[in-house]
Structures are given as structure tokens and as C-alpha cells.
Design a protein around this motif. Structure first.
Motif, PDB file in Angstrom:
ATOM      1  N   HIS A 180     119.928  31.713  -6.927  1.00  0.00           N
ATOM      2  CA  HIS A 180     118.733  31.106  -7.509  1.00  0.00           C
ATOM      3  C   HIS A 180     118.956  29.661  -7.962  1.00  0.00           C
ATOM      4  CE1 HIS A 180     116.161  34.653  -7.434  1.00  0.00           C
ATOM      5  NE2 HIS A 180     117.206  35.359  -7.794  1.00  0.00           N
ATOM      6  N   SER A 181     120.206  29.246  -8.084  1.00  0.00           N
ATOM      7  CA  SER A 181     120.465  27.844  -8.426  1.00  0.00           C
ATOM      8  C   SER A 181     120.603  26.983  -7.178  1.00  0.00           C
ATOM      9  CB  SER A 181     121.733  27.730  -9.288  1.00  0.00           C
ATOM     10  OG  SER A 181     122.860  28.254  -8.607  1.00  0.00           O
ATOM     11  N   VAL A 182     121.305  27.491  -6.161  1.00  0.00           N
ATOM     12  CA  VAL A 182     121.435  26.747  -4.898  1.00  0.00           C
ATOM     13  C   VAL A 182     120.179  26.910  -4.051  1.00  0.00           C
ATOM     14  CG1 VAL A 182     122.817  26.523  -2.792  1.00  0.00           C
ATOM     15  CG2 VAL A 182     123.931  27.017  -4.962  1.00  0.00           C
ATOM     16  N   ARG A 183     119.530  28.104  -4.170  1.00  0.00           N
ATOM     17  CA  ARG A 183     118.260  28.434  -3.517  1.00  0.00           C
ATOM     18  C   ARG A 183     118.386  28.571  -2.005  1.00  0.00           C
ATOM     19  NH1 ARG A 183     113.361  25.072  -5.617  1.00  0.00           N
ATOM     20  NH2 ARG A 183     112.314  26.998  -4.923  1.00  0.00           N
ATOM     21  N   ILE A 184     119.593  28.848  -1.543  1.00  0.00           N
ATOM     22  CA  ILE A 184     119.837  29.165  -0.142  1.00  0.00           C
ATOM     23  C   ILE A 184     121.107  30.006  -0.087  1.00  0.00           C
ATOM     24  CG2 ILE A 184     121.121  27.015   0.245  1.00  0.00           C
ATOM     25  CD1 ILE A 184     120.052  27.072   3.136  1.00  0.00           C
TER      26      ILE A 184
END
Length: 342
Positions: free
Chosen positions: A242-246
Motif C-alpha cells: 500500500h505504500s509502493v502501490r505496486i
């Protein structure tokens, strides 16, 4: 003083975004914090049970994929004209799935793998991580394979009085979220190791045969440790997603497990603060050296620092520092006695 220092240290870490508002620095520290959470979970196995898991990235990756797929939703065929469909769910429900799914796999792996010990257990954990990596790489309909899962929503925060949740996009917001989860993971592991479960785990680590002879159920307590460790590692993976979103299959790479092992061993395995100290040292180090040295020198410095710590502080940084306090305490009465005699 003993009880004040941890809270002061936590307050100092919480103040970092105020003292160092640089987005790149906060991004590096947040990334290091995610792997510190993973190292805290690994320490429960490696440090307190003596079981080396070289496939710990499997739980990390499971958490990332479980959380991402829950929030994005999926529609896959399972044969015979049947399909499984899941509509996109709220992000915190996905975060919870990122903890529960690895914990369930931890239970399954523990029930199967703890029938063996030593090198056989290490091989099983490595194979487990590689199988999951190949599965996510080839199950394109579910995981998008090498194309990765993208567009993963950021975690959000809500409290009474707000019309809508606040999406945590900014680097300082992500940093504080990682810090909060790391603090909860640390307190959970501390509670476990100071309980009856923790005493049983240490007994198994020191002498499994003797522990069996006094009635400690070996597999039972090892499975409990694996479930807790896997759940915490899954939380770290969910934060990563959820922080890098990939998320792509590289999240299962062996280097992630090696990074966690380095943090645990250099900091001091079997100590609560070991993974934290080791993580704060070796987590940001490669990124902090990136702007001041060429790539070759960065990894040489990283390797030299690790070798020196292992050579001169074989038990780790935290046990070495802790061993100085009794000496100082014993030296003080001795000095007073000498002055009195003089």
C-alpha cells in the motif's frame, strides 16, 4: 530510567518527519521500517526458537498479494465453468487479509515443516518461497504475472468529525503509519516472549530433549511462534504493497529474507531490540551511501560493516552494549571501596 528510555526513543523516532522533512529521507526510513517489522517477526523464530527460516519472504509476499488482491478485487476461473469473484474491499479489510492469510499459511507450514529440523527445515522454507514466487509469476489471470498488480490504493485514516477518510499518500504519513505498526509488532513480540509461550520457546532453543522431558509440546509451541511470525511479516508486506502501490513476483526474492536475517544477526538475535538496532543500521545504509559513493563502494562498505560486526561482536550489537552495563555497575562499588581504603 530503564522504562523511560524506550518511550523517549519512540518519541524521537516520531519526531523525525518534523526534524528531517526531506521526502527522500522519509521514504528511505519508511522502507527500512517495513523491513524492521519483518526482522522483528523473523527474530521470533530465529532468535527465540533457534529455527532458521530462509523463506521468510514468502510470508512478506503473501501479505502484499493478499492485501492488494483484496482491495483491488479479482475474477478468476477455477474450471468446470465456475468462477470466483471478489469485489474490491476497503483498504483496512485488505490489510487485515494481509495478516490473516500469511498466518494461515504459517500454521500449515509449521504443522508440516516442524516434523523435521536443521537443514531440512531450511530447505522446506526456501522451497515454499520459491513455489509462491513461481505461482504468482505464472498465474497471470489472478496476479498479472510479471506485469505486476498496480493501482493499489493507499491506506487511509478516519476519525469522528471527518466527512471522508484521509488517504495516506505523503511520505511523512506513511512513515508514521509504519512506525505505529512497528511499535505494535514490537509490543506483541515482547508480550509473547515474556509469557509462558516465550519461556517454552527459549527452553526448546536451549535443549529440545530436556524440554520434551518436562512436558513441553514442541510442535505446538513452534507452530504458535510460526503463526505469529507469519502474521507480523504479512503486515509488513501489506504496508509495502500500500505504500509502493505496486506488487510483482520479485517480492518473494531471496534477498528480502537475507536482509531480514542480517538485521536480526547483527543487531542481536534473541533480543527484543536486536532487529530494531540492526534494521536502523543496515536498512537505510545502502540508500544513504547512494549519493556519496559509486555502487561498488556502497556494497563494499555494506559488506565490510557487516563482517566487522560479526567478527568483533559475534552476539550482536545489543548484547555487546548490554554487557557493558553490569561492568560499569560493578566497577563503581569497587572504585568507592578503593577510595575508602585510601
Amino acid at each position: 530510567m530503564r522504562y523511560f528510555l524506550p518511550w523517549a526513543f519512540l518519541a524521537l523516532l516520531a519526531a523525525v518527519p518534523i526534524l528531517l522533512p526531506d521526502p527522500y529521507t522519509l521514504s528511505v526510513l519508511a522502507s527500512a521500517g517495513i523491513f524492521i517489522i519483518g526482522a522483528i517477526s523473523l527474530n521470533l523464530l530465529l532468535g527465540y526458537t533457534g529455527q532458521l527460516s530462509l523463506g521468510h519472504a514468502a510470508f512478506f509476499g503473501l501479505g502484499a498479494y493478499a492485501s492488494a488482491l483484496t482491495t483491488l478485487g479479482f475474477d478468476i476461473g477455477i474450471g468446470f465453468g465456475q468462477r470466483i469473484t471478489l469485489a474490491p474491499q476497503p483498504v483496512w479489510f485488505g490489510f487485515l487479509a494481509g495478516i490473516v492469510v500469511p498466518a494461515l499459511f504459517g500454521w500449515l507450514l509449521g504443522r508440516l515443516a516442524f516434523r523435521v529440523r536443521g537443514a531440512y527445515f531450511v530447505i522446506i522454507t526456501i522451497c515454499f518461497a520459491q513455489v509462491l514466487r513461481l505461482l504468482t509469476l505464472n498465474w497471470v489471470e489472478l496476479t498479472q504475472g510479471p506485469m505486476a498488480l498496480s493501482g493499489i490504493p493507499a491506506l487511509s485514516l478516519w476519525w469522528p468529525g471527518l466527512d471522508a477518510p484521509i488517504a495516506l499518500f505523503r511520505k511523512d504519513q506513511i512513515y508514521w503509519l509504519v512506525l505505529a505498526v512497528a511499535a505494535v509488532a514490537f509490543l506483541l513480540v515482547r508480550q509473547v516472549v515474556r509469557s509462558r509461550i516465550g519461556r517454552a520457546l527459549v527452553a526448546l532453543r536451549e535443549n529440545e530433549t530436556l524440554a520434551r522431558s518436562v512436558g513441553i509440546r514442541v510442535t505446538h509451541y513452534l507452530v504458535i511462534a510460526t503463526v505469529i511470525s507469519a502474521g507480523i511479516a504479512g503486515a509488513a508486506g501489506s504496508l509495502f504493497a500500500h505504500s509502493v502501490r505496486i506488487v510483482d513476483p520479485d517480492v518473494f526474492l531471496f534477498i528480502y529474507t537475507v536482509t531480514m536475517v542480517i538485521m536480526v544477526v547483527t543487531g542481536g538475535k534473541g533480543t527484543l531490540w536486536g532487529p530494531v538496532v540492526g534494521g536502523l543500521l543496515f536498512g537505510p545504509l545502502p540508500d544513504l551511501l547512494r549519493g556519496s559513493a559509486p555502487p561498488e563502494a556502497q556494497w563494499i562498505a555494506y559488506g565490510v560493516a557487516m563482517i566487522l560486526i560479526v567478527m568483533f561482536l559475534p552476539r550482536g550489537i545489543v548484547p555487546a552494549v548490554a554487557s557493558l552495563w553490569p561492568r560499569r555497575a560493578a566497577a563503581k562499588p569497587a572504585a568507592v571501596a578503593v577510595e575508602a581504603e585510601g
